[in-house]
Design a protein around this motif. Structure first.
Motif: not given
Length: 62
Positions: A1-13
């Motif tokens: 998983m790319s860093l960009a995808q990981a950040n997107k997954n954490l948007k509403y964390d």
């Protein structure tokens, strides 16, 4: 998983909420709308208490 995808997954964390609002990743209004879309899962909660008593004889000696 790319860093960009990981950040997107954490948007509403929940742990990232304050940071994401501060840096403008998410607006307070967008965050509120997200919260309103979440299902109410209160009926799935299990209530318990921690009173320090386990009922075992080993704990009675301490």
């Amino acid at each position: 998983m790319s860093l960009a995808q990981a950040n997107k997954n954490l948007k509403y964390d929940k742990r990232m909420t304050e940071r994401n609002i501060t840096i403008g990743e998410v607006s307070k209004e967008e965050w509120q709308k997200h919260l309103e879309t979440l299902p109410d899962l209160a009926s799935n909660a299990i209530t318990f208490t921690i009173d320090g008593k386990t009922g075992s004889s080993a704990d009675d000696n301490h």
